[in-house]
Design a protein around this motif. Structure first.
Motif, PDB file in Angstrom:
ATOM      1  N   ASN A 132       0.818  -1.220   0.000  1.00 34.08           N
ATOM      2  CA  ASN A 132       0.000   0.000   0.000  1.00 34.08           C
ATOM      3  C   ASN A 132       0.851   1.269   0.000  1.00 34.08           C
ATOM      4  O   ASN A 132       0.328   2.372   0.145  1.00 34.08           O
ATOM      5  CB  ASN A 132      -0.982  -0.003   1.171  1.00 34.08           C
ATOM      6  N   SER A 133       2.159   1.128  -0.213  1.00 33.18           N
ATOM      7  CA  SER A 133       3.036   2.296  -0.293  1.00 33.18           C
ATOM      8  C   SER A 133       2.661   3.152  -1.493  1.00 33.18           C
ATOM      9  O   SER A 133       2.332   2.643  -2.561  1.00 33.18           O
ATOM     10  CB  SER A 133       4.497   1.857  -0.431  1.00 33.18           C
ATOM     11  N   LYS A 134       2.709   4.464  -1.303  1.00 35.88           N
ATOM     12  CA  LYS A 134       2.378   5.440  -2.351  1.00 35.88           C
ATOM     13  C   LYS A 134       3.519   5.471  -3.368  1.00 35.88           C
ATOM     14  O   LYS A 134       4.686   5.425  -2.992  1.00 35.88           O
ATOM     15  CB  LYS A 134       2.194   6.810  -1.704  1.00 35.88           C
ATOM     16  N   ILE A 135       3.160   5.551  -4.658  1.00 35.92           N
ATOM     17  CA  ILE A 135       4.191   5.659  -5.691  1.00 35.92           C
ATOM     18  C   ILE A 135       3.900   6.826  -6.636  1.00 35.92           C
ATOM     19  O   ILE A 135       2.753   7.248  -6.792  1.00 35.92           O
ATOM     20  CB  ILE A 135       4.359   4.362  -6.521  1.00 35.92           C
ATOM     21  N   TRP A 136       4.975   7.300  -7.246  1.00 37.54           N
ATOM     22  CA  TRP A 136       4.918   8.295  -8.305  1.00 37.54           C
ATOM     23  C   TRP A 136       5.752   7.743  -9.445  1.00 37.54           C
ATOM     24  O   TRP A 136       6.876   7.272  -9.235  1.00 37.54           O
ATOM     25  CB  TRP A 136       5.502   9.630  -7.854  1.00 37.54           C
ATOM     26  N   ILE A 137       5.217   7.801 -10.653  1.00 39.16           N
ATOM     27  CA  ILE A 137       5.924   7.266 -11.819  1.00 39.16           C
ATOM     28  C   ILE A 137       6.256   8.415 -12.762  1.00 39.16           C
ATOM     29  O   ILE A 137       5.387   9.209 -13.127  1.00 39.16           O
ATOM     30  CB  ILE A 137       5.066   6.213 -12.553  1.00 39.16           C
ATOM     31  N   TYR A 138       7.521   8.459 -13.136  1.00 41.67           N
ATOM     32  CA  TYR A 138       8.001   9.466 -14.080  1.00 41.67           C
ATOM     33  C   TYR A 138       8.548   8.735 -15.295  1.00 41.67           C
ATOM     34  O   TYR A 138       9.427   7.888 -15.169  1.00 41.67           O
ATOM     35  CB  TYR A 138       9.101  10.321 -13.440  1.00 41.67           C
ATOM     36  N   GLN A 139       8.005   9.050 -16.467  1.00 42.54           N
ATOM     37  CA  GLN A 139       8.463   8.394 -17.695  1.00 42.54           C
ATOM     38  C   GLN A 139       9.303   9.358 -18.509  1.00 42.54           C
ATOM     39  O   GLN A 139       8.971  10.527 -18.644  1.00 42.54           O
ATOM     40  CB  GLN A 139       7.300   7.865 -18.516  1.00 42.54           C
ATOM     41  N   SER A 140      10.388   8.844 -19.014  1.00 44.29           N
ATOM     42  CA  SER A 140      11.288   9.645 -19.836  1.00 44.29           C
ATOM     43  C   SER A 140      10.841   9.600 -21.291  1.00 44.29           C
ATOM     44  O   SER A 140      10.346   8.585 -21.762  1.00 44.29           O
ATOM     45  CB  SER A 140      12.709   9.091 -19.718  1.00 44.29           C
ATOM     46  N   VAL A 182      15.966  15.520 -20.566  1.00 42.25           N
ATOM     47  CA  VAL A 182      14.810  14.659 -20.826  1.00 42.25           C
ATOM     48  C   VAL A 182      13.551  15.309 -20.260  1.00 42.25           C
ATOM     49  O   VAL A 182      13.626  16.245 -19.472  1.00 42.25           O
ATOM     50  CB  VAL A 182      14.967  13.244 -20.201  1.00 42.25           C
ATOM     51  N   ASP A 183      12.421  14.776 -20.652  1.00 44.22           N
ATOM     52  CA  ASP A 183      11.138  15.201 -20.128  1.00 44.22           C
ATOM     53  C   ASP A 183      10.622  14.069 -19.253  1.00 44.22           C
ATOM     54  O   ASP A 183      10.431  12.951 -19.735  1.00 44.22           O
ATOM     55  CB  ASP A 183      10.182  15.477 -21.290  1.00 44.22           C
ATOM     56  N   PHE A 236      13.625  17.466  -7.312  1.00 43.16           N
ATOM     57  CA  PHE A 236      14.681  16.496  -7.629  1.00 43.16           C
ATOM     58  C   PHE A 236      14.482  15.966  -9.050  1.00 43.16           C
ATOM     59  O   PHE A 236      15.439  15.898  -9.830  1.00 43.16           O
ATOM     60  CB  PHE A 236      14.662  15.349  -6.606  1.00 43.16           C
ATOM     61  N   ILE A 237      13.254  15.598  -9.409  1.00 47.26           N
ATOM     62  CA  ILE A 237      12.962  15.094 -10.758  1.00 47.26           C
ATOM     63  C   ILE A 237      13.269  16.178 -11.792  1.00 47.26           C
ATOM     64  O   ILE A 237      13.840  15.903 -12.844  1.00 47.26           O
ATOM     65  CB  ILE A 237      11.499  14.600 -10.858  1.00 47.26           C
ATOM     66  N   GLN A 238      12.926  17.421 -11.484  1.00 47.26           N
ATOM     67  CA  GLN A 238      13.231  18.526 -12.401  1.00 47.26           C
ATOM     68  C   GLN A 238      14.738  18.675 -12.590  1.00 47.26           C
ATOM     69  O   GLN A 238      15.201  18.977 -13.694  1.00 47.26           O
ATOM     70  CB  GLN A 238      12.624  19.836 -11.885  1.00 47.26           C
ATOM     71  N   SER A 239      15.514  18.436 -11.534  1.00 48.58           N
ATOM     72  CA  SER A 239      16.972  18.519 -11.665  1.00 48.58           C
ATOM     73  C   SER A 239      17.488  17.414 -12.580  1.00 48.58           C
ATOM     74  O   SER A 239      18.430  17.629 -13.348  1.00 48.58           O
ATOM     75  CB  SER A 239      17.655  18.461 -10.289  1.00 48.58           C
ATOM     76  N   LEU A 240      16.856  16.239 -12.529  1.00 53.35           N
ATOM     77  CA  LEU A 240      17.234  15.155 -13.448  1.00 53.35           C
ATOM     78  C   LEU A 240      16.890  15.541 -14.886  1.00 53.35           C
ATOM     79  O   LEU A 240      17.655  15.255 -15.809  1.00 53.35           O
ATOM     80  CB  LEU A 240      16.533  13.847 -13.076  1.00 53.35           C
ATOM     81  N   GLU A 241      15.730  16.173 -15.068  1.00 60.45           N
ATOM     82  CA  GLU A 241      15.335  16.615 -16.411  1.00 60.45           C
ATOM     83  C   GLU A 241      16.396  17.538 -17.012  1.00 60.45           C
ATOM     84  O   GLU A 241      16.782  17.376 -18.170  1.00 60.45           O
ATOM     85  CB  GLU A 241      13.999  17.367 -16.368  1.00 60.45           C
TER      86      GLU A 241
END
Length: 160
Positions: free
Chosen positions: A11-19, A93-94, A83-88
């Motif tokens: 039941n852990s919450k997840i967020w998915i980011y696709q490149s 990548v988007d 953090f995800i924006q820094s990876l972008e």
């Protein structure tokens, strides 16, 4: 605090980011190290979050948090998005555009704009049986059961 993905409850919450493109092996190694460092120090109101990640198909970054230990809050979610924006920026990548569709085309993973996918459906280049990645799943359990599904069984089904 970082935990192995398989040790988090379903039941852990997840967020998915696709490149919008496939990451190289070298990029994957770097991203993995950056994710571990970020998650090791990720907090909500000063309390460490029990969190993990999963990298799939050299395209997807899945972040998970055990909300039974400590819930992710607005500020902690904002820090994960930053953090995800820094990876972008770093990898050019988007990762945040939700108006794209990623799907299996044989053994290949394809990435198209929603408009292009809709057009492909109309032209029967993809069908209701095409495996899509349903990035709207919210928990590890939903991820395990409903992430890779035939398009007709996901929100993509409206195009068929």
């Amino acid at each position: 605090m970082f935990k192995p993905f398989e040790n988090l409850p379903e039941n852990s919450k997840i967020w998915i980011y696709q490149s919008n493109r496939k990451f190289s092996e070298a990029e994957m190694t770097e991203i993995e190290n950056e994710l571990k460092a970020f998650l090791e120090n990720w907090t909500a109101h000063g309390t460490g979050l029990e969190a993990s990640y999963l990298l799939k198909y050299n395209r997807f970054i899945i972040i998970a948090v055990n909300q039974e230990v400590q819930q992710a809050t607005g500020c902690s979610i904002d820090s994960s998005v930053a953090f995800i924006q820094s990876l972008e920026l770093k990898y050019k990548v988007d990762l945040l555009d939700k108006m794209n569709v990623t799907f299996k085309n044989g053994e290949h993973i394809a990435h198209k704009s929603l408009l292009d996918f809709k057009k492909m459906a109309k032209e029967k280049a993809v069908t209701a049986n095409t495996i899509v990645f349903n990035n709207l799943v919210n928990t590890i359990e939903e991820f395990n059961e409903n992430w890779e599904v035939p398009a007709g069984e996901s929100w993509h089904g409206r195009f068929f």
